[in-house]
Scaffold this active site. Structure first.
Site, short mmCIF file in Angstrom:
data_model
loop_
_atom_site.label_atom_id
_atom_site.label_comp_id
_atom_site.label_asym_id
_atom_site.label_seq_id
_atom_site.Cartn_x
_atom_site.Cartn_y
_atom_site.Cartn_z
N ASP A 44 -85.70 25.51 -27.21
CA ASP A 44 -86.89 26.25 -27.07
C ASP A 44 -86.60 27.57 -27.03
O ASP A 44 -85.52 28.14 -26.92
CB ASP A 44 -87.38 25.80 -25.71
CG ASP A 44 -89.02 26.24 -25.17
OD1 ASP A 44 -89.29 26.84 -26.11
OD2 ASP A 44 -89.36 25.85 -24.11
N ASP A 61 -90.78 16.23 -24.08
CA ASP A 61 -89.52 16.44 -23.56
C ASP A 61 -90.06 16.65 -22.05
O ASP A 61 -91.09 17.05 -21.87
CB ASP A 61 -88.77 17.80 -24.09
CG ASP A 61 -89.58 18.84 -23.47
OD1 ASP A 61 -90.47 19.35 -24.08
OD2 ASP A 61 -88.97 19.24 -22.35
N CYS A 75 -84.07 -3.99 -19.41
CA CYS A 75 -83.41 -2.96 -19.91
C CYS A 75 -81.90 -3.09 -20.14
O CYS A 75 -81.00 -4.11 -19.72
CB CYS A 75 -83.14 -2.04 -18.60
SG CYS A 75 -82.71 -0.19 -19.32
N CYS A 82 -78.35 -1.45 -15.65
CA CYS A 82 -78.88 -2.68 -15.44
C CYS A 82 -78.07 -3.76 -16.08
O CYS A 82 -78.33 -5.09 -15.71
CB CYS A 82 -80.31 -2.58 -16.36
SG CYS A 82 -81.20 -1.44 -15.58
N HIS A 134 -80.32 5.27 -16.64
CA HIS A 134 -81.24 4.26 -16.79
C HIS A 134 -82.57 4.80 -17.15
O HIS A 134 -83.60 4.33 -17.99
CB HIS A 134 -81.58 3.35 -15.81
CG HIS A 134 -82.87 2.49 -15.50
ND1 HIS A 134 -82.95 1.41 -16.09
CD2 HIS A 134 -84.11 2.72 -14.72
CE1 HIS A 134 -84.32 0.84 -16.04
NE2 HIS A 134 -84.90 1.86 -15.19
N1 PRF Z 1 -94.03 27.18 -24.38
C1 PRF Z 1 -92.63 26.99 -24.73
N2 PRF Z 1 -92.01 26.27 -24.35
C2 PRF Z 1 -92.54 25.39 -23.27
C3 PRF Z 1 -93.88 25.35 -23.06
C4 PRF Z 1 -94.66 26.36 -23.71
O1 PRF Z 1 -95.91 26.82 -23.48
C5 PRF Z 1 -94.35 24.61 -22.03
C6 PRF Z 1 -95.66 24.24 -21.37
N3 PRF Z 1 -95.57 22.81 -20.72
C7 PRF Z 1 -93.22 23.90 -21.65
N4 PRF Z 1 -91.99 24.54 -22.26
N5 PRF Z 1 -91.90 27.88 -25.53
ZN ZN Z 2 -81.74 0.37 -17.25
#
Ligand code: PRF
Ligand code: ZN
Length: 374
Positions: free
Chosen positions: A95, A268, A306, A311, A337
């Site tokens: 990110d 994520d 699982c 598990c 888990h």
């Molecule tokens: N922009 C970026 N990372 C993020 C979000 C976003 O809007 C969100 C919004 N839930 C989570 N992570 N760059």
């Molecule tokens: Zn498990």
């Protein structure tokens, strides 16, 4: 972006808006829909790289914000990037940092140029711009890197959200101009809050850049699910069919099941590891509270279906004992888990899509998940 030879997104089956695909990256091919564990500081909390492979994690999320402050992008680069640094050999996504700056509340000033924030580590002032974010993400070496965007808080005024999404588009252009590596795919991020007209404006301005994938940002920031899902549906319908769609920061098991139905390919969330550290285990019968009395007497696994290490080797009674005794193995095994639960959930979703039975599978899953949930 036609120089992105290593990247390919190939759709294999469709069922309504849901689809299965393979996404090929320089560090491996992944199956979508998929869930990405969050490895903010170069580790998925409590889980080793070997364990990530064992539970069939596919792509791991890393964070520009945390890693640029500590240990610094150069140290990660000295290991050849995140795979060498973390020991996880598969694909990564990073990110861009803006969201973390804002959500951690250390932002000092946001301007056209970028954001200035106070480091949560030593209090120093640090600047993050689209150019700097791309530079850091190139050093971290993830397969997928994210555009530097602004995610407005919820609620925010329409004029603010509009100005912010317009700036996010200008920042996208700056990110693309700063990018020099051909072995990383840069995904654009669509913003616009929960307002269809703003989502459309963001789509109209973002799609022409023809990035190899698109994220749906700006959601799961405090709005209700009844506000979030229409925005997801609206945005997903406006995105190109043949590119991966990533719903950022989502979510809980039911959000994955609902998002997949709307055509989302990637998710994520810190939820599985965070709730595991708090002593909760995800099951098809809802979230099991291992701090409660009942599991301490149960000589059965968390989930008999699982295949995770917890598990296949331990009873609920043993794991609940570890939670009660505050042994460090407890949060580790529950996180392991829970991650495997979400990976298995998307595996089952993919099978249902391939069989053309997604709707039936999803409602059956939801019926059971919510019927018995404590
Ligand atoms: N922009 C970026 N990372 C993020 C979000 C976003 O809007 C969100 C919004 N839930 C989570 N992570 N760059
Ligand atoms: Zn498990």
């Amino acid at each position: 972006m036609s120089d992105l030879a290593p990247f390919e997104f190939r759709i294999h089956s469709r069922d309504g808006h849901a689809r299965t695909a393979t996404f090929t990256t320089p560090h491996g091919t992944v199956q979508t829909p998929m869930f990405m564990p969050v490895g903010t500081q170069g580790s998925v909390k409590g889980i080793s790289a070997q364990e990530l492979t064992e539970i069939k994690s596919q792509m791991i999320l890393g964070n520009t914000y945390h890693l640029m402050l500590r240990p610094g992008a150069e140290m990660v680069a000295a290991h050849g990037g995140l795979p060498g640094f973390t020991g996880y050999p598969g694909p990564f996504l990073t990110d861009s940092g803006g969201f973390q700056v804002m959500s951690l509340g250390h932002m000092r000033k946001i301007s056209e140029h970028g954001v200035v924030f106070k480091s949560h580590l030593d209090g120093s002032l640090v600047e993050l711009t689209p150019e700097r974010s791309v530079e850091v993400q190139q050093s971290l070496g993830a397969d997928v890197i994210m555009a530097f965007d602004e995610c407005p808080p919820f609620p925010a005024e329409v004029p603010y959200i509009r100005a912010s999404l317009e700036r996010t588009v200008r920042w996208l252009e700056r990110c693309l101009n700063a990018k020099t590596r051909a072995d990383q795919a840069l995904f654009a991020i669509v913003q616009g809050g929960i307002h269809p007209e703003l989502r459309q404006q963001s789509l109209d301005a973002t799609l022409p850049f023809q990035t190899p994938g698109f994220a749906i940002g700006g959601l799961a920031v405090g709005e209700s699910k009844d506000e979030m899902f229409p925005a997801v549906a609206y945005t997903a319908r406006g995105l190109p069919e043949n590119k991966p769609r990533y719903l950022m920061g989502v979510g809980h098991p039911e959000d994955l099941v609902a998002g997949i139905a709307l055509g989302v390919d990637m998710f994520d969330c810190v939820y599985p590891t965070r709730t595991g550290r708090f002593g909760y285990a995800l099951t098809d019968d809802g979230r099991l509270n291992m701090n409660s009395a009942a599991p301490r007497q149960q000589l059965i696994p968390i989930d008999p279906d699982c295949d995770c290490y917890a598990c296949t080797h331990h009873t609920r009674a043993y794991l609940a004992h570890l939670v009660k005794a505050e042994e460090m193995l407890a949060p580790r095994l529950l996180s392991l888990h829970n991650l495997r639960y979400l990976h298995r959930l998307v595996e089952r979703a993919r099978s249902a899509i391939r069989a053309g039975e997604y709707q039936a599978w999803a409602s059956e899953w939801g019926e059971r998940y919510f019927r018995t949930q404590a």
